[in-house]
Motif scaffolding. Structure first.
Motif, PDB file in Angstrom:
ATOM      1  N   GLN A  45       0.837  -1.206   0.000  1.00 46.22           N
ATOM      2  CA  GLN A  45       0.000   0.000   0.000  1.00 46.22           C
ATOM      3  C   GLN A  45       0.870   1.254   0.000  1.00 46.22           C
ATOM      4  OE1 GLN A  45      -2.693  -0.290   3.293  1.00 46.22           O
ATOM      5  NE2 GLN A  45      -3.844  -1.987   2.431  1.00 46.22           N
ATOM      6  N   ILE A  46       1.937   1.226   0.807  1.00 45.16           N
ATOM      7  CA  ILE A  46       2.832   2.385   0.857  1.00 45.16           C
ATOM      8  C   ILE A  46       3.496   2.606  -0.501  1.00 45.16           C
ATOM      9  CG2 ILE A  46       4.956   3.284   1.887  1.00 45.16           C
ATOM     10  CD1 ILE A  46       4.161   1.778   4.452  1.00 45.16           C
ATOM     11  N   ALA A  47       3.971   1.515  -1.096  1.00 44.91           N
ATOM     12  CA  ALA A  47       4.620   1.617  -2.407  1.00 44.91           C
ATOM     13  C   ALA A  47       3.647   2.139  -3.450  1.00 44.91           C
ATOM     14  CB  ALA A  47       5.168   0.251  -2.824  1.00 44.91           C
ATOM     15  N   ALA A  48       2.402   1.629  -3.425  1.00 44.46           N
ATOM     16  CA  ALA A  48       1.402   2.072  -4.397  1.00 44.46           C
ATOM     17  C   ALA A  48       1.057   3.543  -4.201  1.00 44.46           C
ATOM     18  CB  ALA A  48       0.142   1.214  -4.282  1.00 44.46           C
ATOM     19  N   SER A  49       0.946   3.972  -2.946  1.00 43.50           N
ATOM     20  CA  SER A  49       0.602   5.374  -2.692  1.00 43.50           C
ATOM     21  C   SER A  49       1.720   6.311  -3.135  1.00 43.50           C
ATOM     22  CB  SER A  49       0.290   5.587  -1.204  1.00 43.50           C
ATOM     23  OG  SER A  49       1.445   5.408  -0.410  1.00 43.50           O
ATOM     24  N   ILE A  50       2.986   5.883  -2.973  1.00 45.78           N
ATOM     25  CA  ILE A  50       4.100   6.713  -3.436  1.00 45.78           C
ATOM     26  C   ILE A  50       4.091   6.817  -4.957  1.00 45.78           C
ATOM     27  CG2 ILE A  50       6.625   6.842  -3.621  1.00 45.78           C
ATOM     28  CD1 ILE A  50       6.817   5.739  -0.816  1.00 45.78           C
ATOM     29  N   ARG A  51       3.823   5.703  -5.614  1.00 48.79           N
ATOM     30  CA  ARG A  51       3.777   5.730  -7.080  1.00 48.79           C
ATOM     31  C   ARG A  51       2.618   6.586  -7.589  1.00 48.79           C
ATOM     32  NH1 ARG A  51       5.154   0.136  -6.542  1.00 48.79           N
ATOM     33  NH2 ARG A  51       2.933  -0.391  -6.617  1.00 48.79           N
ATOM     34  N   GLU A  52       1.476   6.511  -6.906  1.00 46.36           N
ATOM     35  CA  GLU A  52       0.278   7.189  -7.397  1.00 46.36           C
ATOM     36  C   GLU A  52       0.250   8.673  -7.044  1.00 46.36           C
ATOM     37  OE1 GLU A  52      -2.161   6.119  -9.284  1.00 46.36           O
ATOM     38  OE2 GLU A  52      -1.456   4.066  -9.476  1.00 46.36           O
ATOM     39  N   VAL A  53       0.562   9.008  -5.784  1.00 44.30           N
ATOM     40  CA  VAL A  53       0.405  10.397  -5.342  1.00 44.30           C
ATOM     41  C   VAL A  53       1.700  11.032  -4.863  1.00 44.30           C
ATOM     42  CG1 VAL A  53      -1.995  10.000  -4.713  1.00 44.30           C
ATOM     43  CG2 VAL A  53      -0.242   9.690  -2.990  1.00 44.30           C
ATOM     44  N   SER A 129      -8.186  11.541  -8.228  1.00 45.70           N
ATOM     45  CA  SER A 129      -9.566  11.122  -7.966  1.00 45.70           C
ATOM     46  C   SER A 129      -9.627  10.164  -6.785  1.00 45.70           C
ATOM     47  CB  SER A 129     -10.153  10.445  -9.203  1.00 45.70           C
ATOM     48  OG  SER A 129      -9.513   9.201  -9.444  1.00 45.70           O
ATOM     49  N   GLU A 130     -10.812  10.100  -6.155  1.00 45.74           N
ATOM     50  CA  GLU A 130     -11.009   9.185  -5.030  1.00 45.74           C
ATOM     51  C   GLU A 130     -10.845   7.735  -5.475  1.00 45.74           C
ATOM     52  OE1 GLU A 130     -14.844  10.216  -3.548  1.00 45.74           O
ATOM     53  OE2 GLU A 130     -14.075  11.803  -2.246  1.00 45.74           O
ATOM     54  N   ALA A 131     -11.262   7.433  -6.694  1.00 43.74           N
ATOM     55  CA  ALA A 131     -11.135   6.061  -7.202  1.00 43.74           C
ATOM     56  C   ALA A 131      -9.663   5.670  -7.328  1.00 43.74           C
ATOM     57  CB  ALA A 131     -11.839   5.949  -8.552  1.00 43.74           C
ATOM     58  N   ARG A 132      -8.843   6.606  -7.779  1.00 46.52           N
ATOM     59  CA  ARG A 132      -7.419   6.314  -7.937  1.00 46.52           C
ATOM     60  C   ARG A 132      -6.749   6.120  -6.581  1.00 46.52           C
ATOM     61  NH1 ARG A 132      -3.140  10.372 -10.899  1.00 46.52           N
ATOM     62  NH2 ARG A 132      -1.296   9.028 -10.773  1.00 46.52           N
ATOM     63  N   ILE A 133      -7.157   6.939  -5.607  1.00 42.60           N
ATOM     64  CA  ILE A 133      -6.603   6.798  -4.260  1.00 42.60           C
ATOM     65  C   ILE A 133      -7.023   5.465  -3.662  1.00 42.60           C
ATOM     66  CG2 ILE A 133      -6.579   7.761  -1.923  1.00 42.60           C
ATOM     67  CD1 ILE A 133      -7.141  10.498  -3.186  1.00 42.60           C
TER      68      ILE A 133
END
Length: 311
Positions: A45-53, A129-133
């Motif tokens: 989750q941390i890795a995905a959040s760094i990549r996304e936001v 977007s909320e969906a992306r988060i």
């Protein structure tokens, strides 16, 4: 003020005023991440959040004594690990000016729920977007919306206090029914008892005066609790609040002495001759010393368990 009196020297800030971009190779971690961490769901989750936001909060470092151009990583081991895996070579850091590498990670403990709330707000402000988060954090959109409005009705002082504990989302529901001053008192009680559970916050709410509530008319006696029990609980809460104030003045110095003593024990164990002697003649004492050293090495419960801001 007489001519003999002197003004006390101003306290230096704990961190440099500006963020600094540092080569990742120049940052020395103070602990080794267990091999299971990169395989965990939270790490993903941390890795995905760094990549996304992007990186929500910069890691915290301090200058390494006697090593020009090198830094000790005080906070952000998971974030730095993720950045290395992503192939990044530099990272923006907050640089501590005090030599607090032995206490920093032990004195902070962030609330994953509040940090995720802040991360979500920042991401929304950036147009994510909320969906992306939701996809980045592997949760449903309804939960993202609930976290986005987490601090609605919560006073800033209470929110600041509660970022030092792992507080469930539903605990904020009871806090919202209290007025700001009572929210602060409730937060202090939760911290003192190290209890952030929903039933405990509901108990604090039940022990609150009607005048301390946003809607006094809505106050109802808790189910299964007599009036006498409610009054006794209220008195105990008030007594606990007084005890909190009494120990606040001594907690900091006592903790500092404990950490310094623990680090001294840790350094003793690095002496191979002493360790062998203890192992041969005083195995029980050596075991206790090792437990103390292991306790100092343990990360804070929620430092690595929150969003990428707190890892």
């Amino acid at each position: 003020m007489t001519h003999m009196e002197k003004m006390p020297p101003p306290k230096s800030p704990g961190f440099e005023a500006n963020l600094r971009t540092i080569q990742i190779d120049a940052i020395l971690p103070v602990k080794q991440l267990p091999a299971t961490v990169p395989k965990s769901q939270k790490y993903g989750q941390i890795a995905a959040s760094i990549r996304e936001v992007g990186l929500i909060e910069p890691p915290v470092v301090a200058h390494a004594a006697g090593q020009e151009g090198s830094f000790i990583l005080l906070d952000g081991h998971v974030r730095l690990h993720v950045l290395k895996e992503m192939g990044e070579t530099t990272v923006t850091c907050l640089v501590a000016t005090d030599d607090e590498s032995f206490t920093y990670n032990k004195r902070i403990s962030r609330l994953a729920t509040i940090q995720e709330h802040k991360m979500i707000l920042r991401a929304v402000e950036r147009g994510v977007s909320e969906a992306r988060i939701a996809a980045a954090l592997n949760v449903n959109i309804a939960l993202i919306r609930q976290k986005r409005t987490l601090l609605n009705g919560i006073c800033p002082e209470a929110a600041e206090l509660l970022k030092a504990g792992h507080c469930p989302i539903n605990s904020f529901r009871s806090l919202r029914k209290m007025k700001p001053l009572r929210q602060i008192q409730a937060a202090e009680l939760m911290i003192a008892a190290n209890n952030y559970t929903v039933p405990y916050v509901e108990a604090i709410l039940a022990a609150s005066d009607a005048t301390d509530l946003v809607d006094p008319a809505a106050k109802k006696p808790p189910a299964g609790v007599t009036r006498e029990q409610a009054e006794r609980m209220k008195a105990e809460m008030a007594n606990l609040q007084k005890n909190i104030k009494l120990i606040e003045g001594t907690l900091g110095p006592d903790h500092l002495r404990l950490v310094v003593a623990g680090r001294y024990v840790e350094r003793l164990l690095q002496n191979d001759r002493l360790a062998r002697y203890l192992d041969k003649n005083h195995g029980e004492i050596l075991g206790v010393f090792r437990q103390i050293a292991a306790g100092l090495a343990q990360p804070v419960s929620s430092t690595e368990a929150g969003s990428n801001r707190g890892a």
